[in-house]
Design a protein around this motif. Structure first.
Motif, PDB file in Angstrom:
ATOM      1  N   MET A   1       0.838  -1.195   0.000  1.00 44.72           N
ATOM      2  CA  MET A   1       0.000   0.000   0.000  1.00 44.72           C
ATOM      3  C   MET A   1       0.872   1.244   0.000  1.00 44.72           C
ATOM      4  N   ASN A   2       0.489   2.278  -0.763  1.00 44.05           N
ATOM      5  CA  ASN A   2       1.258   3.511  -0.833  1.00 44.05           C
ATOM      6  C   ASN A   2       0.361   4.684  -0.490  1.00 44.05           C
ATOM      7  N   THR A   3       0.894   5.627   0.282  1.00 44.61           N
ATOM      8  CA  THR A   3       0.145   6.858   0.536  1.00 44.61           C
ATOM      9  C   THR A   3       1.108   8.024   0.428  1.00 44.61           C
ATOM     10  N   THR A   4       0.603   9.216   0.126  1.00 43.40           N
ATOM     11  CA  THR A   4       1.457  10.401   0.102  1.00 43.40           C
ATOM     12  C   THR A   4       1.053  11.286   1.259  1.00 43.40           C
ATOM     13  N   VAL A   5       2.056  11.773   2.002  1.00 49.43           N
ATOM     14  CA  VAL A   5       1.761  12.476   3.245  1.00 49.43           C
ATOM     15  C   VAL A   5       1.703  13.989   3.061  1.00 49.43           C
ATOM     16  N   ALA A   6       2.641  14.594   2.324  1.00 45.90           N
ATOM     17  CA  ALA A   6       2.675  16.063   2.257  1.00 45.90           C
ATOM     18  C   ALA A   6       2.988  16.536   0.849  1.00 45.90           C
ATOM     19  N   SER A   7       2.708  17.812   0.599  1.00 43.10           N
ATOM     20  CA  SER A   7       3.059  18.379  -0.709  1.00 43.10           C
ATOM     21  C   SER A   7       4.302  19.246  -0.543  1.00 43.10           C
ATOM     22  N   SER A   8       5.060  19.416  -1.637  1.00 40.66           N
ATOM     23  CA  SER A   8       6.332  20.131  -1.500  1.00 40.66           C
ATOM     24  C   SER A   8       6.140  21.642  -1.549  1.00 40.66           C
ATOM     25  N   ASN A   9       4.861  22.102  -1.608  1.00 38.88           N
ATOM     26  CA  ASN A   9       4.647  23.556  -1.631  1.00 38.88           C
ATOM     27  C   ASN A   9       4.793  24.174  -0.240  1.00 38.88           C
ATOM     28  N   LEU A  33       7.220  12.996   0.905  1.00 40.43           N
ATOM     29  CA  LEU A  33       7.349  14.242   0.165  1.00 40.43           C
ATOM     30  C   LEU A  33       8.105  13.958  -1.107  1.00 40.43           C
ATOM     31  N   LYS A  34       7.727  14.689  -2.176  1.00 40.38           N
ATOM     32  CA  LYS A  34       8.603  14.611  -3.341  1.00 40.38           C
ATOM     33  C   LYS A  34       8.576  15.943  -4.068  1.00 40.38           C
ATOM     34  N   ASP A  35       9.697  16.265  -4.678  1.00 39.92           N
ATOM     35  CA  ASP A  35       9.753  17.457  -5.512  1.00 39.92           C
ATOM     36  C   ASP A  35      10.358  17.040  -6.844  1.00 39.92           C
ATOM     37  N   ASN A  36      10.778  18.000  -7.656  1.00 39.28           N
ATOM     38  CA  ASN A  36      11.278  17.622  -8.982  1.00 39.28           C
ATOM     39  C   ASN A  36      12.575  16.828  -8.924  1.00 39.28           C
ATOM     40  N   SER A  41      10.595   8.611   1.169  1.00 39.04           N
ATOM     41  CA  SER A  41       9.529   7.660   1.507  1.00 39.04           C
ATOM     42  C   SER A  41       9.870   6.923   2.791  1.00 39.04           C
ATOM     43  N   LEU A  42       8.835   6.659   3.569  1.00 37.81           N
ATOM     44  CA  LEU A  42       9.009   5.839   4.772  1.00 37.81           C
ATOM     45  C   LEU A  42       8.586   4.415   4.410  1.00 37.81           C
ATOM     46  N   PHE A  43       9.493   3.475   4.586  1.00 33.71           N
ATOM     47  CA  PHE A  43       9.201   2.061   4.318  1.00 33.71           C
ATOM     48  C   PHE A  43       9.017   1.355   5.651  1.00 33.71           C
ATOM     49  N   CYS A  44       7.922   0.606   5.789  1.00 33.93           N
ATOM     50  CA  CYS A  44       7.694  -0.191   7.000  1.00 33.93           C
ATOM     51  C   CYS A  44       7.597  -1.644   6.548  1.00 33.93           C
ATOM     52  N   LEU A  45       8.573  -2.452   6.938  1.00 36.31           N
ATOM     53  CA  LEU A  45       8.605  -3.854   6.512  1.00 36.31           C
ATOM     54  C   LEU A  45       8.259  -4.743   7.704  1.00 36.31           C
ATOM     55  N   ALA A  46       7.287  -5.612   7.520  1.00 36.73           N
ATOM     56  CA  ALA A  46       6.962  -6.578   8.574  1.00 36.73           C
ATOM     57  C   ALA A  46       8.152  -7.528   8.751  1.00 36.73           C
ATOM     58  N   ALA A  47       8.368  -7.985   9.986  1.00 41.68           N
ATOM     59  CA  ALA A  47       9.470  -8.923  10.249  1.00 41.68           C
ATOM     60  C   ALA A  47       9.430 -10.065   9.241  1.00 41.68           C
ATOM     61  N   GLY A  48      10.590 -10.428   8.710  1.00 38.36           N
ATOM     62  CA  GLY A  48      10.669 -11.555   7.781  1.00 38.36           C
ATOM     63  C   GLY A  48      10.516 -11.160   6.310  1.00 38.36           C
ATOM     64  N   THR A  49      10.139  -9.882   6.042  1.00 41.36           N
ATOM     65  CA  THR A  49       9.930  -9.468   4.644  1.00 41.36           C
ATOM     66  C   THR A  49      11.268  -9.341   3.916  1.00 41.36           C
ATOM     67  N   GLU A  50      11.249  -9.741   2.646  1.00 45.46           N
ATOM     68  CA  GLU A  50      12.471  -9.605   1.836  1.00 45.46           C
ATOM     69  C   GLU A  50      12.156  -8.793   0.587  1.00 45.46           C
ATOM     70  N   ALA A 103      11.779  -0.163   9.970  1.00 48.27           N
ATOM     71  CA  ALA A 103      11.315   1.074   9.322  1.00 48.27           C
ATOM     72  C   ALA A 103      12.521   1.900   8.909  1.00 48.27           C
ATOM     73  N   PHE A 104      12.508   2.356   7.669  1.00 48.70           N
ATOM     74  CA  PHE A 104      13.591   3.250   7.212  1.00 48.70           C
ATOM     75  C   PHE A 104      13.046   4.287   6.242  1.00 48.70           C
ATOM     76  N   VAL A 105      13.797   5.391   6.148  1.00 45.04           N
ATOM     77  CA  VAL A 105      13.449   6.408   5.152  1.00 45.04           C
ATOM     78  C   VAL A 105      14.336   6.169   3.941  1.00 45.04           C
ATOM     79  N   LEU A 106      13.719   6.091   2.773  1.00 44.54           N
ATOM     80  CA  LEU A 106      14.476   5.971   1.528  1.00 44.54           C
ATOM     81  C   LEU A 106      14.390   7.320   0.818  1.00 44.54           C
ATOM     82  N   THR A 107      15.548   7.900   0.548  1.00 45.84           N
ATOM     83  CA  THR A 107      15.585   9.160  -0.190  1.00 45.84           C
ATOM     84  C   THR A 107      16.151   8.884  -1.571  1.00 45.84           C
TER      85      THR A 107
END
Ligand code: HEM
Length: 262
Positions: A1-9, A33-36, A41-50, A103-107
């Motif tokens: 599932m993907n959601t967007t949290v904020a706008s870059s404005n 957040l994303k800009d040009n 993105s915040l990734f949340c992986l359940a234990a055992g996920t590959e 949980a990690f942030v991917l930039t």
């Protein structure tokens, strides 16, 4: 599932721990957040996920917020734990395993530019092959698919094999290769073609790491069909030209994949 949290404005502050939500299995991703230029993105992986080995055409940074796991980057294991920061250059193969809920942030940041412009000499040589490609193009691309399906049978699943048998796909590829030879120095003229093909590639899940396979088989097919006309000079020029075209497709496809996943 993907959601967007904020706008870059607007400016934006978050406490990452408050945004973490683990699915019962698999991955939950929130685009913070994303800009040009960048995407956070915040990734949340359940234990055992590959996450199987893959590459990105953009430079990327992983910053671990909580949990533990393993990041295999270019064959080297890196233990993931809170506070670990890893820079992954574009195109570096990597895979992730979550030992605990992780949980990690991917930039994602820049798409590195092609190392160098195609030389005028290469442009001239590639253009000089346009007439022979017009004549022999379909023979070359038919041979190229023959080589590829024989040497890399795993790619067959992505193709509509009836379009191979009736010659439609080799004809389309031949037209694309010929158009590239004619317009190698005119990005604008190639734009519509690149866009159409890139969209088809995304639909059929073409990945950046598959470009060297097609390149190898296409160059081999050129040699097989053109024989004496495939001089060392011609092959060197086409090798450079193919890499430049592959890079254009990879970047465009990355943009389409990212738009589709948000
Ligand atoms: C610079 C290199 C490439 C060129 C010029 C090229 C060209 C094309 C063209 C012209 C089409 C037809 C698009 C349409 O139907 O409108 C196509 C489709 C396709 N290409 Fe590529 N391609 C390239 C690289 C690749 C790579 C690396 C793969 C990975 C295996 C790939 C896999 C496919 C697939 C699966 C399709 C759909 C075919 C089908 O529907 O059966 N291509 N490509």
């Amino acid at each position: 599932m993907n959601t967007t949290v904020a706008s870059s404005n607007n400016s934006f502050t978050a406490t990452l721990q408050d945004l973490i939500e683990y699915p019962s299995s698999g991955i939950l991703r929130k685009v913070l957040l994303k800009d040009n230029n960048s995407q956070y993105s915040l990734f949340c992986l359940a234990a055992g996920t590959e996450i199987d080995e893959h590459t990105s055409t953009r430079n990327a940074v992983v910053t671990v917020v909580e949990g533990t796991g393993n990041l295999n980057l270019e064959g080297k294991d890196i233990a993931l734990a809170p506070g670990v920061f890893v820079f992954m250059p574009a195109n570096a193969p990597h895979a992730v395993q979550a030992r605990e809920n992780l949980a990690f942030v991917l930039t994602l940041s820049e798409h590195p530019q092609p190392k160098k412009e195609i030389s005028q000499q290469t442009i001239d040589i590639v253009k000089s092959t346009a007439p022979i490609l017009k004549q022999q193009g379909k023979k070359i691309t038919t041979r190229m698919y023959e080589i590829m399906f024989d040497k890399y049978p795993e790619v067959k699943a992505q193709f509509d094999m009836s379009a191979q048998a009736n010659g439609n796909q080799p004809a389309k590829l031949a037209t694309a290769v010929y158009s590239y030879a004619v317009h190698i120095d005119d990005k604008e003229a190639l734009k519509a073609m690149v866009d159409k093909i890139a969209r088809r590639h995304v639909k059929t899940h073409v990945l950046p790491e598959q470009y060297p396979i097609v390149g190898e088989c296409l160059l081999q097919a050129m040699q097989d069909v053109l024989r004496d006309a495939a001089t060392e000079e011609v092959m060197t020029a086409w090798s450079e030209a193919y890499q430049a075209l592959a890079e254009v497709f990879i970047n465009r496809e990355q943009q389409i994949y990212q738009t589709a996943s948000n």
